[in-house]
Design an enzyme around this catalytic site. Sequence first.
Site, mmCIF file in Angstrom:
data_model
loop_
_atom_site.group_PDB
_atom_site.id
_atom_site.type_symbol
_atom_site.label_atom_id
_atom_site.label_comp_id
_atom_site.label_asym_id
_atom_site.label_seq_id
_atom_site.Cartn_x
_atom_site.Cartn_y
_atom_site.Cartn_z
ATOM 1 N N ILE A 1 0.817 -1.205 0.000
ATOM 2 C CA ILE A 1 0.000 0.000 0.000
ATOM 3 C C ILE A 1 0.854 1.259 0.000
ATOM 4 O O ILE A 1 0.496 2.266 -0.624
ATOM 5 C CB ILE A 1 -0.970 0.002 1.219
ATOM 6 N N LEU B 1 -7.420 -3.159 10.211
ATOM 7 C CA LEU B 1 -8.092 -2.239 11.124
ATOM 8 C C LEU B 1 -7.423 -0.874 11.087
ATOM 9 O O LEU B 1 -6.200 -0.776 11.129
ATOM 10 C CB LEU B 1 -8.050 -2.772 12.557
ATOM 11 N N HIS C 1 3.232 -10.338 15.090
ATOM 12 C CA HIS C 1 1.997 -10.185 15.849
ATOM 13 C C HIS C 1 1.114 -11.374 15.529
ATOM 14 O O HIS C 1 1.133 -11.907 14.410
ATOM 15 C CB HIS C 1 1.283 -8.862 15.536
ATOM 16 N N TYR D 1 -7.036 -6.810 20.046
ATOM 17 C CA TYR D 1 -7.866 -6.103 19.075
ATOM 18 C C TYR D 1 -8.696 -7.127 18.305
ATOM 19 O O TYR D 1 -8.342 -8.318 18.221
ATOM 20 C CB TYR D 1 -7.026 -5.245 18.132
ATOM 21 N N VAL E 1 -0.676 -0.009 7.571
ATOM 22 C CA VAL E 1 -1.824 0.221 6.704
ATOM 23 C C VAL E 1 -2.605 1.452 7.167
ATOM 24 O O VAL E 1 -3.146 2.199 6.347
ATOM 25 C CB VAL E 1 -2.736 -1.026 6.688
ATOM 26 N N ASP F 1 14.170 27.114 14.181
ATOM 27 C CA ASP F 1 14.573 28.415 14.711
ATOM 28 C C ASP F 1 15.843 28.199 15.522
ATOM 29 O O ASP F 1 15.998 27.182 16.200
ATOM 30 C CB ASP F 1 13.461 29.066 15.531
#
Length: 806
Positions: free
Chosen positions: A58, A96, A272, A303, A395, A583
């Site tokens: 992607i 997700l 994972h 999840y 993703v 700066d």
Amino acid sequence: MLFPLQGKPDGVELYGDNGPQRQVIPSLRATLCVFVDSSLEEKKMKKEANLVIIGGGIVGASAAWHLWKQGWKDMVIVDQGPLWETGGSTSHAPGLIFQTNGSKLMCKMAQYTVQMYRERDTGTPKAWYETGGIEVARTTERVQELKRRKALAASYGLEGHIISPKEAAEKMPLLDPNAIKAAYWIPSDGDAPIGAWRIAGKLANEAIAAGALEAYGGTWVEKIDVQNGKVQGVQTKQGYIKCNQVLLATNIWGKQLAEPHGVNLPLMAAQHIYAVTEPLAELAGETDPIRLPIMRDQDHCMYYRQHKDSWGIGSYQHEPLLVNSHEIGKDAMRPYTPEHMESGLASSASLFPASANKELVTKFNGMFTFSMDGNPIMGQAPHINGFWTCIGVWVTQGGGAGKLIAEWMTEGEPTVNAASCDINRFHPHSKSPEYTYHRVYKQYDEVYDILHPGMQVLTPRNLRTSPFTRHIKSMGGEMWESNGWERPQWVEENSRFLEQYDDQVPHRTGWEAMCWSRVQGAEHLAARDNVSMYDLTNFGKIQVTGSGAGDFLEYMAANKIQKKVGSIVYTALCNKHGKIKQDLTVARTGEHEYLVLTGGGFVYHDIEWLRRHAPTDGTVTITDLTSSWCTIGLWGPKARDVLSAVTSNDVSNEGFPYFTTQEIYIGSIPVRACRLSYIGELGWELYTEHSYGEALWDTLWEAGKEHGIFAGGFGAFDSLRLEKGYRGWGSDISTDYTPYEAGLGWAVKLKKGDFLGRDALVKAKEAGLTQKLCAIVFDEGGRALGSEPVYDMDGNVVSYLTSSNY
């Protein structure tokens, strides 16, 4: 071209440029589609291109699409896997997308990604499902954390709501409301249910159809050809492609291709664990791959998402399983390790009783990347023209990262502040294998933890110490780490000042009291009354010399630089859009010699910016002196009394005016003294070689005893500069703002001649301001830590706090 393939529990046959490819992916019990450009089957690979993108997931596809929209042509994508389900995390990720993030940049990139996925979601099967997202709280502490997350989201323009357990269960019928105390609901979160590879294919094929891009799957890159600091081409097993620019978008494989060229990317692959259950009776009859909201149970590091009539379970509830970059192989999948999923399945059953004791039909360990600080690594590699990276991206940010890197490659700068993702942000020690391992381990281990902004890492530590560290520790310095440097946040010995200032130093409780001490308030007030010494050794010190140094810095800076020798100028370095790249202060220390003083965290970022724009004719030399010199900030109303006692030089206001520099002797120690003060009091920054550091400290300390001298910490340092109204780059000001918006228009000299960003600043000044940095004082004492939203009287979010302190 689309080839429909029927999913199987143990995998599917994927057809790409090299024929059938067997790959285990999460079973969706639905028709899958693989994008294949059939015209590539007989087409020979191009021998020459303007840009080669390595990686067809992607990120690579999004970058190609955005570059095409920016006007780029003659681009090539190569990937070792089949197009567009290449075998990387784009292929196996559950898809997700939770947009809320503590980083403004990461949150904004996720929001853009959702917008882009939504716009690309045409045709069948659907590629994007805007289901909404739910984060649940099982503890009181997590409820408060969700409220903070909602506030962050509001600051960054993302809608979110705190809802009750009952409301959460209405949105997610599988959820047991008795297992939670509250939830955070984000309506625009969602899922790319068959991985983002289908969207990647849509993006890339648009650019291919326009004639701007060619893509080759089954193409293994052997090396990137770099000669004399410039990209020459890419060598693949299928042949050589001559090009002058390369974009590395390979995530877990990127380190292998970059290392041979001295581009050390501090990231690692991490496994994972993900599994999909057998069908659930509660989901019987479901026809869409996903309809229910995506969910996170961060208290248990889990999840979840729906897979048609089955339930997907993802777990971080295990020890980090890190993989060396040279041991990854060609596939981002690893065998399932059930011992690491046992506790996760129990957590799932307690939250979703319907998932208890269900057979896991699909299960795997997928690899994705973690950088040492959790952010992507993007931009042009130092010292190599044309070598670009966009890796360490998930993703969730895939679309936004593609837009960002396309702007970067086209305009030389993205349109938003991307310093937290800049490849030039890393200090030398942070690229070591040991440091990378420990920090990536921590990133994975704490990915769902409740983390206070002041929490400190415990290892590796004591990598960079100044000559003053020993003294400060002996006085009870509470040492915090900053880019490897050990610095005191406060010094316990200064608690003695609380007897004097007790009624003026407020008490804190709860969240805002963490990583804080009332000693900081006492140090703040004592600095206003006495004299303090601050260890500023970590600050960046860059020497710019040569016959062209003055003209070069004049072009880089918005303020007038070529003043008389001994002068100091505060200035912004702007990009071509007139936004603040940094700066800093510039001291003219000789006819053709300048000392650039900048923040320690961004010194390599600033050095690379200067080097990218410096003339190549030998008239300018840029040298990093940061680790060679140590620095003491001697500040406070009694600073002149201390300094005059140890030097024969005239340090009166007439003899040593504000914003000037001199070489002086403090005792027998040669010192570059700059009359500057970041805390808003009288004082000097004192620079000397490291070998003189201890003697400098001892000399000043002895002379300052009668004046109440003390060693200050950076907690008070921050509150003092805020009280004065001094800006902090990266928090208050950045490339998101012009100097006029930052209240720094007084340091812009449009009449001095041409300089970088001048044209944009002229237009900005003529157009007038629509926003401006300003100070807010709480009537009753605030509890803000920064990034909290600011609402108008009608309840609309109009801004957010950039910095906050007592």
